[in-house]
Design a protein around this motif. Structure first.
Motif, PDB file in Angstrom:
ATOM      1  N   THR A 153       0.849  -1.198   0.000  1.00 35.84           N
ATOM      2  CA  THR A 153       0.000   0.000   0.000  1.00 35.84           C
ATOM      3  C   THR A 153       0.881   1.242   0.000  1.00 35.84           C
ATOM      4  OG1 THR A 153      -1.729  -1.157   1.233  1.00 35.84           O
ATOM      5  CG2 THR A 153      -1.775   1.253   1.265  1.00 35.84           C
ATOM      6  N   THR A 154       0.576   2.209  -0.900  1.00 35.98           N
ATOM      7  CA  THR A 154       1.341   3.453  -0.961  1.00 35.98           C
ATOM      8  C   THR A 154       0.587   4.558  -0.239  1.00 35.98           C
ATOM      9  OG1 THR A 154       0.339   4.182  -3.043  1.00 35.98           O
ATOM     10  CG2 THR A 154       2.282   2.734  -3.189  1.00 35.98           C
ATOM     11  N   SER A 156      -0.426   7.149  -1.463  1.00 38.05           N
ATOM     12  CA  SER A 156      -1.445   7.756  -2.333  1.00 38.05           C
ATOM     13  C   SER A 156      -2.758   6.990  -2.302  1.00 38.05           C
ATOM     14  CB  SER A 156      -0.928   7.823  -3.779  1.00 38.05           C
ATOM     15  OG  SER A 156      -0.667   6.506  -4.263  1.00 38.05           O
ATOM     16  N   CYS A 157      -2.768   5.823  -1.671  1.00 38.62           N
ATOM     17  CA  CYS A 157      -3.985   5.016  -1.631  1.00 38.62           C
ATOM     18  C   CYS A 157      -5.012   5.643  -0.700  1.00 38.62           C
ATOM     19  CB  CYS A 157      -3.671   3.601  -1.176  1.00 38.62           C
ATOM     20  SG  CYS A 157      -2.627   2.677  -2.331  1.00 38.62           S
ATOM     21  N   GLU A 158      -6.269   5.325  -0.965  1.00 42.23           N
ATOM     22  CA  GLU A 158      -7.351   5.802  -0.119  1.00 42.23           C
ATOM     23  C   GLU A 158      -7.419   4.962   1.176  1.00 42.23           C
ATOM     24  OE1 GLU A 158      -9.290   8.382  -0.584  1.00 42.23           O
ATOM     25  OE2 GLU A 158      -8.366   8.886  -2.530  1.00 42.23           O
TER      26      GLU A 158
END
Length: 519
Positions: A153-154, A156-158
């Motif tokens: 998971t980065t 920028s993920c929600e």
């Protein structure tokens, strides 16, 4: 601005002032261009850094192999710059920076939570005991599978904050359980280490050995041994371990080894106490005491240096080992109690042998001491009645090789010789030391022996002086009955000389004889 206006007002018609104003404006424009360039470069770099951060996974392994927040230093720098931006009103952000700026609060919160979570996770992994690893292995594997989601998971993920919070709860549950289990292990270690400081043997007020393991110390070992069992069961629940599992059995064996080692140190300390206090080179004062007694069978030590002290030390050592039996066995798979196991320990056996060897050494010296006092043995071994019979017949005691001798009744001089001999012996006995210390640690009290021997000497002297008193009494009766002068008395001892001999020996005449003598 005010300075510029004043300059213009005062020198507006001057050609030089126009040049100054022009140069000033050029400088201001240059500074403005430089500032705009710096700001543009900073904004571009910030946007680049934000773009890099947004594409990074939340977690990655560091150089030490531990999990940590990706690019944490750069992320912290970016968040600090965005806090600066929030205080300025004229900063224009590029797209990546603007995107990160809008969710900076969630990312900041996620970063703080994730940093603390990973610190706790790494504590569980890095500080694990060798025996603890199998107990947490399954839980860590499950946790690693869920944490792997944060490694893909980065930023920028929600829903980053929600995902981080979800993993935080799982990590903290394991961290709390493991931390409590380790704290319980530390408490068990402190208990075990405290046993090595217990006093099973000590000196009493008069610096002599106070034998046997103290009941207070044994009670403490029993009580704290039960506390160890309770803590191990608490840890089983914290690790969620099956009681019959191999990993839990190995964990119990590890604690069992620590308990046995703690009890071994306690016993070693106690036996070293015995050995050191029986070592002439290291003991500081008397450790054990006996007295020399004169009994019907002869001189004896009480307690005996061989059997009595040996029994005492054997009993003390046995009591010391008994203290180890008070702690209940932690490992259910090991047979026998700790006492039975420790009695096979070679170091303890070597110390026991050392103690008995030192006892044997002092026994040899005690025998020499007793042998030196045997020069008085004829006083208690001889039959006084038989000796007196020989003396009255031969004026001396016959030797063992003499079957017959010419009869020669004793003279007053012979009585004087025997009494003087006994007086010299009495002086020798009186000058014996009150106590003698052997090998610097065994005290021998000679006073009982000396007092008894003086009593025996008194009986010997009394035998001779009583005979002379009887002779004096007979002489007086003869004088009174026959009206004879002393010189014509039928007694073979001169009355006056006999009385003088008795007085010199410290014997007082009975009052009726003393009164008659004065007449």
């Amino acid at each position: 601005m005010t300075v510029r206006v004043c300059v213009v007002f005062r020198y507006q018609d001057s050609g030089l002032s126009q040049q100054v104003l022009l140069r000033f404006q050029q400088i201001v424009d240059s500074l403005q261009d430089f500032g705009d360039g710096v700001r543009s470069a900073w904004s571009s770099q910030l946007d680049s850094d934000c773009g890099f951060i947004l594409e990074q996974p939340l977690l990655q392994h560091n150089q030490q192999g531990m999990l940590g927040v990706s690019c944490s230093h750069k992320l912290e720098s970016v968040l600090r710059q965005l806090r600066y931006v929030s205080r300025e009103t004229d900063v224009e952000l590029h797209p990546h920076a603007a995107r990160l700026y809008t969710c900076r609060d969630d990312i900041t919160q996620s970063y703080l939570v994730l940093s603390h979570t990973m610190s706790c996770y790494n504590q569980v992994v890095s500080d694990a005991l060798q025996e603890e690893v199998p107990l947490t292995q399954n839980q860590l594997q499950d946790l690693n599978r869920t944490l792997s989601d944060l490694q893909t998971t980065t930023w920028s993920c929600e829903g980053v904050l929600q995902r981080v919070e979800q993993q935080r709860r799982r990590v903290m549950v394991l961290h709390a359980a493991v931390s409590q289990a380790r704290a319980n292990m530390d408490a068990m270690t402190r208990i075990i280490q405290g046993w090595a400081e217990l006093q099973l043997l000590q000196r009493s007020a008069d610096s002599l050995l106070e034998g046997g393991a103290t009941e207070q110390s044994c009670r403490r070992i029993r009580d704290e041994g039960q506390a160890l069992l309770r803590l191990t069961q608490v840890n089983r629940g914290l690790y969620a371990a099956e009681e019959s599992s191999e990993s839990w059995i190995r964990y119990l064996d590890h604690i069992d080894d620590k308990v046995q080692d703690g009890l071994l140190k306690l016993l070693l300390r106690s036996l070293h106490f015995l050995s050191d206090n029986m070592n002439p080179e290291s003991c500081s004062s008397v450790f054990l005491a006996v007295s020399l007694q004169l009994q019907e069978t002869g001189s004896v030590f009480e307690p005996s240096v061989g059997g009595g002290l040996s029994d005492l030390l054997t009993s003390v050592i046995a009591d010391t080992y008994t203290a180890a039996s008070g702690a209940p066995r932690v490992s259910g798979g090991r047979h026998g109690n700790y006492q039975e196991t420790l009695q096979q320990n070679p170091d303890l056996s070597a110390l026991e042998q050392e103690v008995m060897r030192r006892l044997l050494q002092v026994q040899e010296e005690a025998d020499l001491l007793k042998g030196g006092l045997d020069r008085f043995s004829f006083l208690w071994q001889s039959d006084r009645a038989a000796v007196m019979k020989d003396f009255l017949k031969y004026s001396r005691q016959l030797g063992p090789e003499e079957l017959e001798a010419e009869e020669a009744p004793p003279t007053l001089k012979d009585f004087h010789r025997e009494i003087e001999c006994l007086s010299r012996l009495r002086t020798d006995v009186t000058q014996l030391d009150d106590v003698v210390v052997l090998h610097s640690w065994l005290q021998v009290d000679l006073r009982p022996f000396r007092d008894s021997l003086l009593s025996v000497l008194h009986d010997w002297r009394h035998m001779y002086t009583t005979y002379l008193l009887s002779a004096v009494s007979d002489s007086f009766h003869q004088v009174i009955q026959h009206g004879e002068e002393e010189s014509s008395s039928s007694s073979r001892f001169p009355l006056t000389e006999t009385v003088l001999l008795l007085e010199a020996a410290g014997v007082k005449l009975p009052e009726h004889l003393a009164a008659q003598l004065q007449c």
